[in-house]
Scaffold this active site. Structure first.
Site, PDB file in Angstrom:
ATOM      1  N   GLU A  88     -33.195 -26.148 -16.025  1.00 42.93           N
ATOM      2  CA  GLU A  88     -32.403 -27.098 -16.824  1.00 42.93           C
ATOM      3  C   GLU A  88     -31.596 -27.976 -15.883  1.00 42.93           C
ATOM      4  O   GLU A  88     -31.129 -27.504 -14.857  1.00 42.93           O
ATOM      5  CB  GLU A  88     -31.369 -26.349 -17.688  1.00 42.93           C
ATOM      6  CG  GLU A  88     -31.923 -25.383 -18.669  1.00 42.93           C
ATOM      7  CD  GLU A  88     -30.912 -24.274 -18.996  1.00 42.93           C
ATOM      8  OE1 GLU A  88     -29.700 -24.471 -18.827  1.00 42.93           O
ATOM      9  OE2 GLU A  88     -31.371 -23.206 -19.403  1.00 42.93           O
ATOM     10  N   LYS A 118     -28.389 -29.588 -14.340  1.00 46.64           N
ATOM     11  CA  LYS A 118     -26.993 -29.126 -14.292  1.00 46.64           C
ATOM     12  C   LYS A 118     -26.117 -30.303 -14.709  1.00 46.64           C
ATOM     13  O   LYS A 118     -25.922 -31.250 -13.952  1.00 46.64           O
ATOM     14  CB  LYS A 118     -26.634 -28.649 -12.887  1.00 46.64           C
ATOM     15  CG  LYS A 118     -25.243 -28.053 -12.818  1.00 46.64           C
ATOM     16  CD  LYS A 118     -25.046 -27.301 -11.520  1.00 46.64           C
ATOM     17  CE  LYS A 118     -23.748 -26.529 -11.503  1.00 46.64           C
ATOM     18  NZ  LYS A 118     -22.560 -27.375 -11.470  1.00 46.64           N
ATOM     19  N   ASP A 142     -22.981 -32.569 -15.585  1.00 48.77           N
ATOM     20  CA  ASP A 142     -21.693 -32.688 -14.915  1.00 48.77           C
ATOM     21  C   ASP A 142     -20.600 -32.969 -15.940  1.00 48.77           C
ATOM     22  O   ASP A 142     -20.180 -34.100 -16.139  1.00 48.77           O
ATOM     23  CB  ASP A 142     -21.774 -33.798 -13.862  1.00 48.77           C
ATOM     24  CG  ASP A 142     -20.828 -33.529 -12.718  1.00 48.77           C
ATOM     25  OD1 ASP A 142     -20.207 -32.443 -12.719  1.00 48.77           O
ATOM     26  OD2 ASP A 142     -20.702 -34.402 -11.839  1.00 48.77           O
ATOM     27  N   TYR A 154     -26.369 -24.148 -23.181  1.00 43.74           N
ATOM     28  CA  TYR A 154     -27.206 -23.615 -22.116  1.00 43.74           C
ATOM     29  C   TYR A 154     -27.193 -22.105 -22.010  1.00 43.74           C
ATOM     30  O   TYR A 154     -27.907 -21.549 -21.192  1.00 43.74           O
ATOM     31  CB  TYR A 154     -26.878 -24.238 -20.759  1.00 43.74           C
ATOM     32  CG  TYR A 154     -25.448 -24.111 -20.297  1.00 43.74           C
ATOM     33  CD1 TYR A 154     -24.728 -25.236 -19.961  1.00 43.74           C
ATOM     34  CD2 TYR A 154     -24.832 -22.879 -20.176  1.00 43.74           C
ATOM     35  CE1 TYR A 154     -23.423 -25.140 -19.537  1.00 43.74           C
ATOM     36  CE2 TYR A 154     -23.537 -22.770 -19.751  1.00 43.74           C
ATOM     37  CZ  TYR A 154     -22.833 -23.904 -19.423  1.00 43.74           C
ATOM     38  OH  TYR A 154     -21.538 -23.796 -18.997  1.00 43.74           O
ATOM     39  N   LYS A 197     -28.406 -27.902  -5.824  1.00 44.07           N
ATOM     40  CA  LYS A 197     -27.659 -29.151  -5.885  1.00 44.07           C
ATOM     41  C   LYS A 197     -28.479 -30.311  -5.324  1.00 44.07           C
ATOM     42  O   LYS A 197     -29.255 -30.133  -4.383  1.00 44.07           O
ATOM     43  CB  LYS A 197     -26.351 -29.029  -5.071  1.00 44.07           C
ATOM     44  CG  LYS A 197     -25.396 -27.982  -5.580  1.00 44.07           C
ATOM     45  CD  LYS A 197     -24.989 -28.191  -7.004  1.00 44.07           C
ATOM     46  CE  LYS A 197     -23.636 -28.722  -7.269  1.00 44.07           C
ATOM     47  NZ  LYS A 197     -22.468 -28.345  -6.678  1.00 44.07           N
ATOM     48  N   CYS A 210      -1.752 -46.414  22.690  1.00 46.99           N
ATOM     49  CA  CYS A 210      -1.566 -45.909  21.325  1.00 46.99           C
ATOM     50  C   CYS A 210      -1.117 -47.035  20.390  1.00 46.99           C
ATOM     51  O   CYS A 210      -0.173 -47.761  20.710  1.00 46.99           O
ATOM     52  CB  CYS A 210      -0.518 -44.798  21.352  1.00 46.99           C
ATOM     53  SG  CYS A 210       0.001 -44.277  19.710  1.00 46.99           S
ATOM     54  N   CYS A 241       2.803 -46.085  19.565  1.00 44.65           N
ATOM     55  CA  CYS A 241       3.898 -46.038  20.557  1.00 44.65           C
ATOM     56  C   CYS A 241       3.521 -46.703  21.876  1.00 44.65           C
ATOM     57  O   CYS A 241       4.319 -46.743  22.799  1.00 44.65           O
ATOM     58  CB  CYS A 241       4.314 -44.600  20.801  1.00 44.65           C
ATOM     59  SG  CYS A 241       3.080 -43.668  21.719  1.00 44.65           S
ATOM     60  N   CYS A 266      -3.349 -39.924  22.149  1.00 42.35           N
ATOM     61  CA  CYS A 266      -2.166 -40.623  22.636  1.00 42.35           C
ATOM     62  C   CYS A 266      -1.414 -39.646  23.527  1.00 42.35           C
ATOM     63  O   CYS A 266      -1.207 -38.487  23.147  1.00 42.35           O
ATOM     64  CB  CYS A 266      -1.301 -41.024  21.436  1.00 42.35           C
ATOM     65  SG  CYS A 266       0.417 -41.326  21.868  1.00 42.35           S
ATOM     66  N   CYS A 322       5.916 -40.395  20.559  1.00 40.54           N
ATOM     67  CA  CYS A 322       5.148 -41.200  19.605  1.00 40.54           C
ATOM     68  C   CYS A 322       5.606 -40.904  18.184  1.00 40.54           C
ATOM     69  O   CYS A 322       5.545 -39.753  17.730  1.00 40.54           O
ATOM     70  CB  CYS A 322       3.664 -40.879  19.769  1.00 40.54           C
ATOM     71  SG  CYS A 322       2.637 -41.742  18.562  1.00 40.54           S
TER      72      CYS A 322
HETATM   73  S1  IVH Z   1     -25.405 -21.580 -16.707  1.00 37.84           S
HETATM   74  C1  IVH Z   1     -24.150 -17.471 -16.078  1.00 37.84           C
HETATM   75  N1  IVH Z   1     -26.580 -23.881 -17.108  1.00 37.84           N
HETATM   76  O1  IVH Z   1     -22.205 -25.274 -14.074  1.00 37.84           O
HETATM   77  C2  IVH Z   1     -24.484 -18.883 -15.909  1.00 37.84           C
HETATM   78  N2  IVH Z   1     -24.381 -23.892 -16.242  1.00 37.84           N
HETATM   79  O2  IVH Z   1     -21.312 -23.656 -11.659  1.00 37.84           O
HETATM   80  C3  IVH Z   1     -23.433 -19.790 -16.358  1.00 37.84           C
HETATM   81  N3  IVH Z   1     -23.461 -26.126 -15.902  1.00 37.84           N
HETATM   82  O3  IVH Z   1     -19.473 -23.534 -15.394  1.00 37.84           O
HETATM   83  C4  IVH Z   1     -23.740 -21.188 -16.302  1.00 37.84           C
HETATM   84  N4  IVH Z   1     -25.206 -27.247 -16.619  1.00 37.84           N
HETATM   85  O4  IVH Z   1     -20.137 -25.705 -16.516  1.00 37.84           O
HETATM   86  C5  IVH Z   1     -25.479 -23.259 -16.683  1.00 37.84           C
HETATM   87  N5  IVH Z   1     -27.737 -25.834 -17.562  1.00 37.84           N
HETATM   88  C6  IVH Z   1     -26.638 -25.223 -17.141  1.00 37.84           C
HETATM   89  C7  IVH Z   1     -25.501 -25.935 -16.704  1.00 37.84           C
HETATM   90  C8  IVH Z   1     -24.396 -25.226 -16.250  1.00 37.84           C
HETATM   91  C9  IVH Z   1     -23.974 -27.338 -16.131  1.00 37.84           C
HETATM   92  C10 IVH Z   1     -22.124 -25.871 -15.330  1.00 37.84           C
HETATM   93  C11 IVH Z   1     -21.265 -24.966 -16.154  1.00 37.84           C
HETATM   94  C12 IVH Z   1     -20.822 -23.857 -15.254  1.00 37.84           C
HETATM   95  C13 IVH Z   1     -21.109 -24.425 -13.906  1.00 37.84           C
HETATM   96  C14 IVH Z   1     -21.457 -23.298 -12.960  1.00 37.84           C
END
Ligand code: IVH
Length: 697
Positions: free
Chosen positions: A134, A136, A138, A246, A335, A429, A432, A447, A453
């Site tokens: 899925e 992630k 933000d 999620y 990430k 510097c 000073c 410096c 200074c």
């Molecule tokens: S699962 C036990 N799924 O990421 C697992 N988290 O660093 C709990 N987040 O606090 C999280 N998208 O706010 C999960 N598809 C996703 C997510 C997700 C965003 C965020 C969530 C969590 C943070 C964890």
């Protein structure tokens, strides 16, 4: 409307008054709920509107009319109840029955392969694992509790154990069902997911705020968090928020399917939005392919994402894998790399730090990158300038990864203008005018003015007053600059002879705040030897080294008299640190300041001479990583040292234990690989308690 039903609200039976309830009215209200909920679901969750707006408005209006006439039929889960109730004075706390965990991070393919390997090993599996993938999102994590299908409570994640009750605000988010669809939902269901502000809504919101000269949000995540943190739900209602679920929090009274993906599909049937990008893949190769595909699509998505979450799909496997340090072993966030943007390097200025280090700072044409507007970036030192081959006037690529300082990563050489200017490192510097020196083998230029200074003096005083040092409340950076610029102080020793009238006369200072400052300065005289040592600002002596020195020498006199050999016996003190300590105490100016500080009455409790071999953790080495909810890492280190343990900066085969808070990264992975004992926060607190340290949250 009152939540408490009143006997007197009930229409008298048999009467034909306006408030009379008859079964046909109840049926009509129920039918309107169903039609409006279904229309909401199609519009906000499925993004597939079926009912014309005018028709929706007509049904909505009719429901309002009936609710006015029969207030007893107005329930909190009514589709009319999204507009926002009365403002709150504060948010109540909510204890999560099942902790809200966070996720470990992977930053590259290898981290992902390691994650997969750990799972296969733990489960003793050779077949590829099935993963649910899925995006992630933000935004911010929330927990939604449904009883008999009705939303009864919504909470923020908080520290994972305790969050805030934001039910009123959550009710205003149109993609969150106030009542679950269908009739096969469990009696108690807690659903978790992310509230976020889609890119379009965020931009529109900021555009409007700009036009009205109001404060803008720096990124969609802050916008979501800020919108949910409103005490007045009408404000939340006006913000374009969405919710995507999620995970399951808890369930009572029913069995759910045995895969994560099937559970989410069921949630979707009950009226929740699930991410349309969610996919189940086979093995690590499937994960990597999914990641690549989504990385390509990232900019085209309607919402910000900062990576991909991979979860073991099989719930039995999840249970076998369990958790470590507030993150499940069965999930990881891969990430995306930091975001980059192109902009113009307008100028370079040189800043002087506490130790005289001169840092070139790039002044940029402001650019939006990684969620914030960036107008400065560090260029580190002369070597970096040469490495980049960068000139003033160049077009540069800057990168901002998470919360780190923006960096210039490269120069677009083709765009160099004719009149580009080379960057010349100053010979004297900029503050000073003392000579600038660069020691052989060091990248940094400094410096040579020392405390002559003004820049170095200011930084030394700021450091001295800072929280981990003498902790002088109210003496912020700006005030230090004012005090030095006005000639009221030259060194931190002078702080202790400041006069009330002098301070009160400073711009933006009142008698009362001047008085408070002088009191805080007075209070700072009672300190600890470790804080005092750290406050002196000896190069390379941070909080942990200061504590190690104290543990070893026990009193200042012994430390001041120590020679190289003695210093090298201290944990974590090598020849470079030892040399800095020696030259600091050899400098007459520093000796005078230390004497002065002692003479004006700075004191600390004497440290008992304890046979250190009696301490319980003697001979053990710990590493502290991640964020602990109840204390800072420095505090954790101090406790460990108090118990006789050594504290190291990195995990190795010699590490006895890793204290891992939330968001622990590569150190945790390494410790797992090396089979090193991992203590989550609770285990760490238990260890402290076992040895007589009761940490009060
Ligand atoms: S699962 C036990 N799924 O990421 C697992 N988290 O660093 C709990 N987040 O606090 C999280 N998208 O706010 C999960 N598809 C996703 C997510 C997700 C965003 C965020 C969530 C969590 C943070 C964890």
């Amino acid at each position: 409307m009152s939540d408490q039903p009143s006997l007197f609200d009930e229409p008298e039976s048999g009467s034909s008054s306006a408030g009379e309830l008859n079964p046909a009215v109840v049926a009509e209200v129920n039918d309107l709920h169903t039609q409006l909920n279904q229309a909401n679901y199609q519009y906000y969750v499925l993004d597939d509107p079926q009912l014309p707006d005018a028709q929706y408005d007509r049904l909505f209006h009719r429901l309002k009319e009936l609710e006015t006439q029969y207030p007893q039929l107005l329930t909190p889960d009514s589709p009319t109840q999204r507009v926002g109730a009365a403002p709150l004075s504060h948010f109540d706390q909510v204890t999560h029955e099942v902790a809200m965990l966070s996720l470990d991070n992977a930053f590259n393919e290898q981290d992902m392969r390691d994650f997969n390997r750990r799972i296969l090993d733990r489960l003793k599996q050779t077949d590829a694992i099935t993963y649910a993938c899925e995006p992630k999102l933000d935004g911010i994590a929330v927990s939604l509790l449904y009883e008999n299908g009705v939303l009864v409570r919504a909470a923020t994640r908080g520290d994972g154990a305790v969050g805030e009750n934001i039910t009123q605000n959550i009710r205003t988010v149109p993609s969150i069902p106030l009542k679950l669809l269908g009739n096969d939902f469990p009696p108690v269901l807690e659903v978790r997911g992310e509230v976020y502000m889609p890119k379009k809504g965020f931009e529109a919101f900021n555009e409007k705020a700009r036009a009205n000269d109001e404060k803008l949000f720096v990124n969609p995540r802050n916008a979501a968090a800020g919108s949910l943190r409103q005490l007045d739900p009408k404000i939340t209602a006006s913000r374009p928020l969405e919710f995507c679920c999620y995970s399951l929090g808890r369930v009572d009274g029913a069995d759910l399917p045995n895969t994560h993906s099937a559970i989410l599909n069921l949630f979707s049937r009950w009226g929740f939005k699930i991410n349309p990008e969610m996919k189940v893949v086979n093995g690590i190769e499937g994960c990597l392919e999914y990641y690549d595909n989504l990385a390509q699509k990232r900019n085209d998505l309607a919402y910000e994402i900062d990576g991909i979450v991979f979860k073991v799909d099989d719930i039995n496997f999840q249970q076998q894998l369990g958790f470590v340090s507030r993150a499940p072993r069965w999930a990881i966030a891969h990430k995306f790399p930091a975001q980059e943007e192109m902009t113009l390097l307008k100028d370079v200025e040189f800043q002087v730090g506490r130790t005289g280090a001169i840092t070139p700072v790039a002044r940029l044409e402001p650019v939006f990158v990684g969620g914030v507007t960036v107008s400065n970036a560090t260029l580190h030192n002369m070597d970096e300038i040469q490495r980049l081959d960068v000139c003033i006037g160049d077009t540069v690529i800057i990168r901002r990864a998470g919360d780190v300082i923006p960096q210039i990563v490269s120069v677009v050489q083709e765009k160099r203008p004719q009149d580009a200017k080379s960057i010349v490192f100053p010979k004297s510097c900029p503050v000073c005018e003392s000579h600038v020196e660069r020691i052989e083998g060091e990248a940094v230029s400094r410096c040579s003015g020392g405390l002559v200074c003004a820049a170095q003096r200011k930084e030394a005083i700021k450091h001295f007053a800072s929280r981990k040092a003498m902790d002088i409340d109210g003496l912020g950076d700006k005030l230090v600059e004012q005090l030095v610029d006005e000639g009221l102080i030259e060194s931190f020793l002078d702080l202790y002879s400041l006069k009330l009238a002098d301070v009160a006369n400073l711009e933006r200072m009142a008698e009362k705040s001047a008085q408070n400052l002088l009191e805080a300065i007075e209070v700072s005289k009672q300190t600890t030897l470790a804080k005092f040592l750290y406050a002196l600002g000896i190069r390379e002596v941070g909080v942990a080294t200061a504590q190690n020195l104290v543990n070893h020498f026990l009193d200042l006199r012994a430390l001041v008299k120590a020679d190289l050999e003695a210093l090298l016996e201290v944990d974590d003190v090598g020849p470079i640190v030892a040399k800095h300590i020696l030259s600091f105490f050899a400098e007459p100016h520093n000796q005078k300041i230390i004497d002065g500080l002692l003479n004006i009455g700075i004191t600390w409790p004497a440290i008992e001479k304890k046979d250190s071999s009696e301490l319980p953790l003697v001979g053990q080495t710990y590493v502290v990583t991640g964020t602990l909810a109840s204390m800072g890492r420095d505090q954790a280190k101090e406790y460990l040292q108090r118990l006789g343990a050594k504290v190291a900066g990195s995990v190795s085969a010699k590490t006895s234990g890793l204290v891992a808070g939330e968001k622990a990264g590569s150190k945790l992975t390494k410790a797992q690989d090396l089979n090193i004992t991992i203590l989550d926060e609770d285990a760490f607190l238990a260890l402290l308690s076992e040895h007589g340290i009761e940490h009060a949250g």
